[in-house]
Design an enzyme around this catalytic site. Structure first.
Site, PDB file in Angstrom:
ATOM      1  N   HIS A 137      -7.359  -5.143  10.160  1.00  0.00           N
ATOM      2  CA  HIS A 137      -7.092  -4.919   8.733  1.00  0.00           C
ATOM      3  C   HIS A 137      -5.776  -5.582   8.309  1.00  0.00           C
ATOM      4  O   HIS A 137      -4.856  -5.741   9.106  1.00  0.00           O
ATOM      5  CB  HIS A 137      -7.144  -3.427   8.359  1.00  0.00           C
ATOM      6  CG  HIS A 137      -6.014  -2.566   8.818  1.00  0.00           C
ATOM      7  ND1 HIS A 137      -6.186  -1.256   9.195  1.00  0.00           N
ATOM      8  CD2 HIS A 137      -4.683  -2.794   8.961  1.00  0.00           C
ATOM      9  CE1 HIS A 137      -5.023  -0.737   9.530  1.00  0.00           C
ATOM     10  NE2 HIS A 137      -4.085  -1.650   9.408  1.00  0.00           N
ATOM     11  N   GLU A 172      -9.852  -2.366   5.291  1.00  0.00           N
ATOM     12  CA  GLU A 172     -10.497  -2.094   6.572  1.00  0.00           C
ATOM     13  C   GLU A 172     -11.711  -3.004   6.774  1.00  0.00           C
ATOM     14  O   GLU A 172     -12.222  -3.590   5.808  1.00  0.00           O
ATOM     15  CB  GLU A 172     -10.947  -0.621   6.609  1.00  0.00           C
ATOM     16  CG  GLU A 172      -9.812   0.395   6.433  1.00  0.00           C
ATOM     17  CD  GLU A 172      -8.933   0.567   7.681  1.00  0.00           C
ATOM     18  OE1 GLU A 172      -8.895  -0.342   8.540  1.00  0.00           O
ATOM     19  OE2 GLU A 172      -8.270   1.607   7.793  1.00  0.00           O
ATOM     20  N   ASP A 180       0.812  -1.215   0.000  1.00  0.00           N
ATOM     21  CA  ASP A 180       0.000   0.000   0.000  1.00  0.00           C
ATOM     22  C   ASP A 180       0.849   1.272   0.000  1.00  0.00           C
ATOM     23  O   ASP A 180       2.061   1.231   0.212  1.00  0.00           O
ATOM     24  CB  ASP A 180      -0.978   0.017   1.201  1.00  0.00           C
ATOM     25  CG  ASP A 180      -0.373  -0.587   2.473  1.00  0.00           C
ATOM     26  OD1 ASP A 180       0.857  -0.522   2.627  1.00  0.00           O
ATOM     27  OD2 ASP A 180      -1.136  -1.112   3.287  1.00  0.00           O
ATOM     28  N   ASN A 227      -7.741  -3.224  14.306  1.00  0.00           N
ATOM     29  CA  ASN A 227      -9.122  -3.548  13.906  1.00  0.00           C
ATOM     30  C   ASN A 227      -9.173  -4.756  12.969  1.00  0.00           C
ATOM     31  O   ASN A 227     -10.204  -5.038  12.371  1.00  0.00           O
ATOM     32  CB  ASN A 227      -9.791  -2.326  13.245  1.00  0.00           C
ATOM     33  CG  ASN A 227      -9.092  -1.888  11.959  1.00  0.00           C
ATOM     34  OD1 ASN A 227      -8.154  -2.540  11.492  1.00  0.00           O
ATOM     35  ND2 ASN A 227      -9.547  -0.793  11.364  1.00  0.00           N
TER      36      ASN A 227
HETATM   37  C1  F6R Z   1       1.383  -1.569   6.135  1.00  0.00           C
HETATM   38  C2  F6R Z   1       0.075  -2.206   6.194  1.00  0.00           C
HETATM   39  C3  F6R Z   1      -0.735  -2.240   7.446  1.00  0.00           C
HETATM   40  C4  F6R Z   1       0.072  -2.444   8.716  1.00  0.00           C
HETATM   41  C5  F6R Z   1      -0.824  -2.375   9.944  1.00  0.00           C
HETATM   42  C6  F6R Z   1      -0.027  -2.480  11.235  1.00  0.00           C
HETATM   43  O1  F6R Z   1       1.954  -1.674   4.857  1.00  0.00           O
HETATM   44  O2  F6R Z   1      -0.380  -2.679   5.204  1.00  0.00           O
HETATM   45  O3  F6R Z   1      -1.699  -3.274   7.355  1.00  0.00           O
HETATM   46  O4  F6R Z   1       0.739  -3.677   8.657  1.00  0.00           O
HETATM   47  O5  F6R Z   1      -1.525  -1.172   9.950  1.00  0.00           O
HETATM   48  O6  F6R Z   1       0.762  -1.331  11.373  1.00  0.00           O
HETATM   49  P1  F6R Z   1       1.916  -1.254  12.471  1.00  0.00           P
HETATM   50  O7  F6R Z   1       2.927  -2.288  12.071  1.00  0.00           O
HETATM   51  O8  F6R Z   1       2.499   0.131  12.346  1.00  0.00           O
HETATM   52  O9  F6R Z   1       1.285  -1.557  13.770  1.00  0.00           O
END
Ligand code: F6R
Length: 234
Positions: free
Chosen positions: A130, A135, A62, A128
């Site tokens: 994701h 989401e 992403d 959450n």
């Molecule tokens: C990042 C991504 C997100 C993160 C998730 C956890 O490329 O796709 O799904 O893996 O938001 O974020 P952190 O590791 O910062 O807790």
């Protein structure tokens, strides 16, 4: 799903690195990559290794809409700082957050994924549930798409920005259907804030309310969780 419980993020990053190494020995050439705080120790292990990526391809999950690689909050910048500046690849693909036509960009990125099937995908998980920026409520059938970030994701990611109002409200994300096409998936989860999501992923019903629960339908998923993230699972 195979679950490894580890002491902490340092051990988790090391374990994920070992799985990557095995995958490369088995012929893996295309790697799906994640950003955020979770994979940082994994990238440290990779950077400090003798692994050579000069004939390998990476495809990131992403990118924020509106940020380009020069912006230090962009995921392109993160990847340069944590991996690409130290380990050159044959090709690195990320969505272009500054694309003037987002519909075209989404199609382009689906083409990239189709042309380079992912052998080994690293994932983090949102509090959450994701994965990527898919989401809760996102259909399991979507491929690359533009996402309105959930309020809890904006709040969680505000720690990387000066003000919460600076966090982009949209991102381009690989879809769940694309993630599920990866041959092997390694999901990392560290810290108490991930405990509910990890429980939902492993023990809950497969539901779009917890996007990561869809990984129960994939044949080759390894979850690496520290004590806190694994604290609610049986
Ligand atoms: C990042 C991504 C997100 C993160 C998730 C956890 O490329 O796709 O799904 O893996 O938001 O974020 P952190 O590791 O910062 O807790």
């Amino acid at each position: 799903m195979q679950v490894f419980k580890v002491a902490d993020q340092a051990e988790g990053g090391q374990k994920a690195y070992e799985l990557l190494r095995e995958a490369i020995n088995g012929g893996a050439k295309t790697f799906g990559l994640a950003t955020g705080s979770t994979p940082v120790t994994f990238y440290e292990n990779v950077v400090n290794s003798d692994l050579d990526f000069s004939d390998k391809t990476s495809i990131n999950l992403d990118e924020y809409v509106g940020l380009d690689g020069a912006n230090d909050q962009s995921y392109r910048y993160f990847m340069n700082e944590h991996l690409f500046n130290f380990k050159p690849f044959k090709e690195n693909f990320l969505p272009n957050g500054k694309a003037s036509n987002l519909d075209e960009e989404v199609k382009r990125y689906d083409g990239v994924i189709d042309a380079h099937p992912i052998d080994f995908q690293i994932l983090g998980i949102g509090g959450n549930g994701h994965i990527g920026f898919n989401e809760p409520g996102t259909s399991f059938d979507v491929t690359t798409h533009v996402v309105d970030l959930a309020p809890e994701t904006i709040a969680a990611n505000a720690r990387f920005f000066e003000n919460e109002s600076d966090v982009p409200r949209q991102a381009i994300s690989m879809g769940i259907a694309s993630i599920l096409k990866s041959k092997q998936i390694v999901l990392l989860a560290f810290g108490k804030a991930k405990a509910e999501a990890v429980k939902g992923m492993l023990e809950g019903p497969v539901t779009t309310d917890c996007p990561a629960s869809v990984l129960q339908n994939h044949a080759n998923v390894t979850v690496i969780a520290d004590k806190e993230a694994a604290s609610l699972i049986k």
